[in-house]
Design a protein around this motif. Structure first.
Motif, PDB file in Angstrom:
ATOM      1  N   GLU A 195      34.623 -15.958  24.163  1.00  0.00           N
ATOM      2  CA  GLU A 195      35.033 -16.029  23.118  1.00  0.00           C
ATOM      3  C   GLU A 195      35.636 -14.254  23.161  1.00  0.00           C
ATOM      4  O   GLU A 195      36.737 -14.028  22.245  1.00  0.00           O
ATOM      5  N   GLU A 228      39.235 -13.221  24.056  1.00  0.00           N
ATOM      6  CA  GLU A 228      40.684 -13.537  22.981  1.00  0.00           C
ATOM      7  C   GLU A 228      40.370 -12.503  22.330  1.00  0.00           C
ATOM      8  O   GLU A 228      40.730 -12.147  21.602  1.00  0.00           O
ATOM      9  N   GLU A 241      33.852 -21.151  18.920  1.00  0.00           N
ATOM     10  CA  GLU A 241      35.008 -20.587  19.597  1.00  0.00           C
ATOM     11  C   GLU A 241      36.554 -20.451  19.022  1.00  0.00           C
ATOM     12  O   GLU A 241      36.892 -21.891  19.018  1.00  0.00           O
ATOM     13  N   GLN A 242      36.800 -19.423  19.162  1.00  0.00           N
ATOM     14  CA  GLN A 242      38.296 -19.606  18.965  1.00  0.00           C
ATOM     15  C   GLN A 242      39.500 -18.280  19.418  1.00  0.00           C
ATOM     16  O   GLN A 242      39.071 -18.108  20.852  1.00  0.00           O
ATOM     17  N   THR A 243      40.658 -18.348  19.654  1.00  0.00           N
ATOM     18  CA  THR A 243      41.531 -18.092  20.338  1.00  0.00           C
ATOM     19  C   THR A 243      42.307 -16.555  19.990  1.00  0.00           C
ATOM     20  O   THR A 243      42.994 -16.760  18.715  1.00  0.00           O
TER      21      THR A 243
END
Length: 156
Positions: A58, A61, A138-140
């Motif tokens: 992550e 990002e 988890e992020q974008t």
């Protein structure tokens, strides 16, 4: 009258000082993170650990989000879940390639952020210091950016 005026001006000065936020402590480089550098902006607060695989994937990002948000009223800050400090914090942040500010002191009490058992977890705090969302997993960069835009629209 002079004594009373001094008392009133002392009270006013005290109230003004009480309104000023305290600094956020130091970052991964040992530099003070001033209240003026973060207050009044939307904050994306990401909790990470070096042993957390999704945290590691992550980070690029979040770096992209931080760089794309510069000067737009949004700041990305990280917090090490294990409470690393000083050289240990700097080393862990460097090994993960973190290019945004990592706070040595957990800001959770300041914003009344709930504890999280899962990692990574990312909180979105508005420009008035109110938690607006909690993103688990988890992020974008584009996903967080879209959520920020939606929350900012809601506030208008």
């Amino acid at each position: 009258m002079g004594m009373r005026l001094r008392l009133i001006s002392g009270l006013v000065a005290g109230l003004l000082l009480a309104g000023c936020s305290e600094d956020y402590g130091v970052d991964q480089h040992g530099k003070t993170v001033s209240a003026s550098s973060l207050d009044g902006q939307w904050l994306v607060i990401n909790y990470w650990a070096d042993w957390c695989a999704p945290c590691r994937t992550e980070i690029p990002e979040l770096n992209r989000l931080a760089e794309g948000s510069e000067g737009k009223g949004v700041r990305v800050v990280g917090v090490n879940y294990d409470g690393l400090r000083d050289a240990d914090l700097g080393k862990a942040a460097e090994q993960l390639g973190i290019r945004f500010t990592v706070l040595a002191d957990d800001p959770a009490p300041r914003f009344s952020l709930p504890p999280s058992e899962a990692l990574p977890v990312t909180f979105i705090v508005d420009d008035k210091g109110k938690m607006r969302d909690r993103l688990v997993g988890e992020q974008t960069a584009s996903g967080v950016q879209a959520r920020l835009m939606a929350l900012r629209e809601e506030g208008k």
